[in-house]
Design an enzyme around this catalytic site. Structure first.
Site, PDB file in Angstrom:
ATOM      1  N   ARG A   1      -1.300  26.410 -34.679  1.00  0.00           N
ATOM      2  CA  ARG A   1      -2.015  25.503 -36.012  1.00  0.00           C
ATOM      3  C   ARG A   1      -1.004  24.642 -36.600  1.00  0.00           C
ATOM      4  O   ARG A   1      -0.579  23.680 -36.899  1.00  0.00           O
ATOM      5  CB  ARG A   1      -2.041  26.494 -36.923  1.00  0.00           C
ATOM      6  CG  ARG A   1      -3.303  27.302 -37.212  1.00  0.00           C
ATOM      7  CD  ARG A   1      -3.830  27.680 -38.330  1.00  0.00           C
ATOM      8  NE  ARG A   1      -3.010  29.298 -38.685  1.00  0.00           N
ATOM      9  CZ  ARG A   1      -4.178  30.587 -38.475  1.00  0.00           C
ATOM     10  NH1 ARG A   1      -5.580  30.061 -37.462  1.00  0.00           N
ATOM     11  NH2 ARG A   1      -3.522  31.574 -38.003  1.00  0.00           N
TER      12      ARG A   1
ATOM     13  N   PHE B   1     -15.322  26.081 -34.547  1.00  0.00           N
ATOM     14  CA  PHE B   1     -15.221  27.503 -34.876  1.00  0.00           C
ATOM     15  C   PHE B   1     -13.998  27.810 -35.819  1.00  0.00           C
ATOM     16  O   PHE B   1     -12.918  28.007 -35.238  1.00  0.00           O
ATOM     17  CB  PHE B   1     -14.543  28.157 -33.282  1.00  0.00           C
ATOM     18  CG  PHE B   1     -15.638  27.163 -31.999  1.00  0.00           C
ATOM     19  CD1 PHE B   1     -16.848  28.555 -31.712  1.00  0.00           C
ATOM     20  CD2 PHE B   1     -15.477  26.053 -31.052  1.00  0.00           C
ATOM     21  CE1 PHE B   1     -17.854  27.815 -30.963  1.00  0.00           C
ATOM     22  CE2 PHE B   1     -16.878  26.167 -30.465  1.00  0.00           C
ATOM     23  CZ  PHE B   1     -17.470  26.484 -29.599  1.00  0.00           C
TER      24      PHE B   1
ATOM     25  N   ASP C   1     -18.338  25.583 -38.148  1.00  0.00           N
ATOM     26  CA  ASP C   1     -18.794  26.797 -37.775  1.00  0.00           C
ATOM     27  C   ASP C   1     -20.304  27.184 -38.046  1.00  0.00           C
ATOM     28  O   ASP C   1     -20.765  26.728 -39.389  1.00  0.00           O
ATOM     29  CB  ASP C   1     -17.847  27.690 -38.626  1.00  0.00           C
ATOM     30  CG  ASP C   1     -16.996  29.329 -38.488  1.00  0.00           C
ATOM     31  OD1 ASP C   1     -15.933  29.378 -37.174  1.00  0.00           O
ATOM     32  OD2 ASP C   1     -18.387  30.050 -38.085  1.00  0.00           O
TER      33      ASP C   1
ATOM     34  N   ALA D   1     -21.779  24.881 -33.177  1.00  0.00           N
ATOM     35  CA  ALA D   1     -20.838  23.906 -32.377  1.00  0.00           C
ATOM     36  C   ALA D   1     -21.315  23.340 -31.191  1.00  0.00           C
ATOM     37  O   ALA D   1     -21.485  22.018 -31.423  1.00  0.00           O
ATOM     38  CB  ALA D   1     -19.346  24.480 -31.887  1.00  0.00           C
TER      39      ALA D   1
ATOM     40  N   ASP E   1     -11.576  26.447 -30.968  1.00  0.00           N
ATOM     41  CA  ASP E   1     -11.048  27.617 -31.085  1.00  0.00           C
ATOM     42  C   ASP E   1     -11.970  28.187 -30.358  1.00  0.00           C
ATOM     43  O   ASP E   1     -12.386  29.443 -32.000  1.00  0.00           O
ATOM     44  CB  ASP E   1     -10.897  27.737 -31.646  1.00  0.00           C
ATOM     45  CG  ASP E   1      -9.886  29.286 -31.285  1.00  0.00           C
ATOM     46  OD1 ASP E   1      -9.581  29.919 -30.143  1.00  0.00           O
ATOM     47  OD2 ASP E   1      -8.897  29.471 -33.061  1.00  0.00           O
TER      48      ASP E   1
ATOM     49  N   CYS F   1      -9.900  33.381 -25.825  1.00  0.00           N
ATOM     50  CA  CYS F   1      -9.380  34.553 -26.106  1.00  0.00           C
ATOM     51  C   CYS F   1      -9.585  35.062 -25.369  1.00  0.00           C
ATOM     52  O   CYS F   1     -10.126  36.958 -25.995  1.00  0.00           O
ATOM     53  CB  CYS F   1      -9.614  34.252 -27.824  1.00  0.00           C
ATOM     54  SG  CYS F   1     -11.280  35.021 -28.347  1.00  0.00           S
TER      55      CYS F   1
HETATM   56  N1  SAH Z   1     -10.403  29.057 -35.067  1.00  0.00           N
HETATM   57  C1  SAH Z   1     -10.701  30.142 -36.118  1.00  0.00           C
HETATM   58  C2  SAH Z   1     -10.999  31.688 -35.361  1.00  0.00           C
HETATM   59  C3  SAH Z   1     -11.344  31.134 -35.014  1.00  0.00           C
HETATM   60  S1  SAH Z   1     -12.865  32.863 -34.488  1.00  0.00           S
HETATM   61  C4  SAH Z   1      -9.085  29.738 -37.081  1.00  0.00           C
HETATM   62  O1  SAH Z   1      -7.757  29.611 -36.242  1.00  0.00           O
HETATM   63  O2  SAH Z   1      -8.797  30.867 -37.608  1.00  0.00           O
HETATM   64  C5  SAH Z   1     -14.290  31.743 -33.720  1.00  0.00           C
HETATM   65  C6  SAH Z   1     -15.422  31.558 -34.847  1.00  0.00           C
HETATM   66  O3  SAH Z   1     -16.324  30.544 -33.824  1.00  0.00           O
HETATM   67  C7  SAH Z   1     -16.043  32.432 -35.333  1.00  0.00           C
HETATM   68  O4  SAH Z   1     -15.708  32.198 -36.888  1.00  0.00           O
HETATM   69  C8  SAH Z   1     -17.059  32.388 -35.465  1.00  0.00           C
HETATM   70  O5  SAH Z   1     -17.876  32.463 -36.722  1.00  0.00           O
HETATM   71  C9  SAH Z   1     -17.595  30.839 -34.719  1.00  0.00           C
HETATM   72  N2  SAH Z   1     -18.864  31.063 -33.601  1.00  0.00           N
HETATM   73  C10 SAH Z   1     -19.632  31.490 -33.269  1.00  0.00           C
HETATM   74  N3  SAH Z   1     -20.004  30.902 -32.496  1.00  0.00           N
HETATM   75  C11 SAH Z   1     -20.505  29.470 -33.190  1.00  0.00           C
HETATM   76  C12 SAH Z   1     -21.158  28.808 -32.061  1.00  0.00           C
HETATM   77  N4  SAH Z   1     -22.066  28.867 -31.078  1.00  0.00           N
HETATM   78  N5  SAH Z   1     -21.262  28.055 -32.928  1.00  0.00           N
HETATM   79  C13 SAH Z   1     -20.013  27.567 -33.958  1.00  0.00           C
HETATM   80  N6  SAH Z   1     -19.062  28.493 -34.552  1.00  0.00           N
HETATM   81  C14 SAH Z   1     -19.226  29.894 -34.542  1.00  0.00           C
END
Ligand code: SAH
Length: 421
Positions: A236, A252, A274, A308, A328, A368
């Site tokens: 970040r 995400f 998200d 997404a 992410d 991850c």
């Molecule tokens: N970048 C964030 C962490 C991401 S975790 C940070 O730094 O805090 C992954 C995220 O993807 C979760 O919040 C989950 O709700 C979201 N997610 C999962 N599948 C998704 C999709 N198909 N479209 C959008 N978001 C999604």
């Protein structure tokens, strides 16, 4: 040091530390792996054990010459039958032993709290196996600690472990989180619940903490992970440094960690995407928490709740372009069998991200999935970009931050690519 008497009745009612020690023998390859410091012993590698055993019993492994090899926590509910606490030298595992491991973990993170650095009081204090405390995660959010267990073997030890933890890291509150397998099989939980506050006042909302001088909220009771993705802190900060004057897209976003940093970095606008509406509400609150920062106040934030892949393709069709795109996603591969499809998903995402990235813009893509190797991930993203006609010019590839040490292969999961295209 707080004594067991300071802990609530839920905890003092726990059956105290089991004095039971099981004697084990293992197959030669497992003996070698343990000697090399691997923290796991699988049930299939055990040739002899002198009793049934319950979660939390100590398991003492002896080698072929009948010498002490390792001591660990026994868990008959998991194929990872023993998680090793100490190898090589015999040890009495007691409060002093746990306090010394917690002390080592705390000193490894001391750099995060140095006075010349912007305030950070949210970080991972204990990263399980890689801090010598296998199956135990402790995250700190200001004066709240969150202990997450990945095996019921820790439960009978909590009356000894938690005072040792609180002696090293005093806290106002301690929240217990349990992994999914434990919630599904509550027989060994001794009445403890996921999200239970073991120590300190009840929570009437999220906890607010600092990360590099920015404020964020975390919901340690119901949030994903222990409430925040602490593992992305360094990435970040890199995004912050690359955001000036740009339109940033954070896909995400969860509660907007990357988004708020991009805003402080001087992004003209930030769009967060998200699937989770509660996460997006948290993202908006995190912007509000930082309105005292002039650049955050000056940045226009656009929250988008949606899938997404769908949002990215609509944006591409509508001709939307951004100067920096963060991707992410959640873990794509839970098992070896899913690695191929995970790589396909990373490839698709790279190309969808590039479709909305202006020429010369910056792509930030993370993975991850522990099952996907760094090499496979980086190669997949680079190939996908080349096939798309936008070859990447790499800025940096990053891995684990200091509070997320990864000391054996299976524990290394995070990789992130920064590149221009
Ligand atoms: N970048 C964030 C962490 C991401 S975790 C940070 O730094 O805090 C992954 C995220 O993807 C979760 O919040 C989950 O709700 C979201 N997610 C999962 N599948 C998704 C999709 N198909 N479209 C959008 N978001 C999604």
């Amino acid at each position: 040091m707080p004594s067991t008497a300071d802990l609530p009745s839920s905890l003092s009612a726990i059956v105290p530390l089991s004095p039971r020690r099981l004697r084990l023998r293992v197959v030669p390859p497992a003996e070698r792996q343990l000697r090399d410091g691997h923290p796991w012993l699988y049930d299939s590698s055990i040739t002899e054990v002198d009793g049934e055993g319950v979660p939390g019993d100590f398991a003492v492994v002896f080698d072929r010459k009948n010498r002490f090899l390792s001591i660990g926590l026994f868990d008959p509910t998991s194929p990872i039958r023993v998680r090793m606490l100490q190898t090589g030298k015999p040890a009495t595992i007691d409060g002093a032993w746990f306090a010394s491991r917690f002390g080592e973990a705390a000193s490894l993170r001391a750099a995060l709290s140095e006075p010349d650095r912007p305030a950070t009081d949210g970080y991972r204090l204990v990263n399980g196996e890689s801090d010598g405390l296998p199956g135990l995660i402790v995250d700190r959010y200001a004066d709240t600690l969150v202990a997450k267990l990945y095996t019921p073997a820790w439960i009978p030890h909590l009356p000894v472990v938690l005072p040792a933890l609180l002696a090293v890291q005093p806290a106002r509150r301690l929240v217990l989180r349990l992994n999914r397998a434990m919630v599904r099989e509550p027989a060994h939980l001794q009445g403890l619940r996921d999200g239970q506050i073991l120590f300190g006042p009840p929570l009437d909302g999220p906890v607010v903490f600092s990360e590099n001088g920015l404020l964020f909220e975390a919901d340690p009771v119901a949030g994903q992970k222990t409430g925040f993705f602490l593992d992305q802190r360094d990435n970040r900060a890199k995004v912050e440094a690359l955001s000036r004057g740009r339109e940033v897209l954070n896909v995400f976003s969860y509660t907007g960690g990357f988004s708020v940093y991009a805003a402080r970095g001087g992004a003209r606008s930030v769009t967060s995407v998200d699937l989770s509406a509660p996460a997006m509400a948290g993202c908006e609150r995190n912007f509000t928490l930082n309105m005292g920062v002039p650049r955050v106040r000056a940045c226009s934030h656009h929250p988008v709740v949606g899938d997404a892949f769908q949002v990215l393709s609509e944006m591409a069709r509508a001709g939307r372009r951004f100067g920096l795109v963060v991707l992410d996603p959640p873990m794509f591969a839970q098992s070896k069998a899913q690695v191929e499809s995970a790589l396909q998903a990373y490839k698709r995402l790279t190309q969808m991200g590039l479709a909305v990235l202006e020429s010369g813009g910056t792509l930030v893509q993370a993975s991850c999935s522990a099952r996907v190797s760094a090499e496979d991930f980086f190669t997949t993203v680079e190939d996908a970009a080349r096939q798309f006609g936008r070859p990447l010019s790499e800025i940096q590839c990053t891995a684990h931050a200091i509070d997320h040490p990864a000391r054996f292969l299976e524990s290394s999961y995070l990789k992130c690519l920064f590149a221009t295209a």
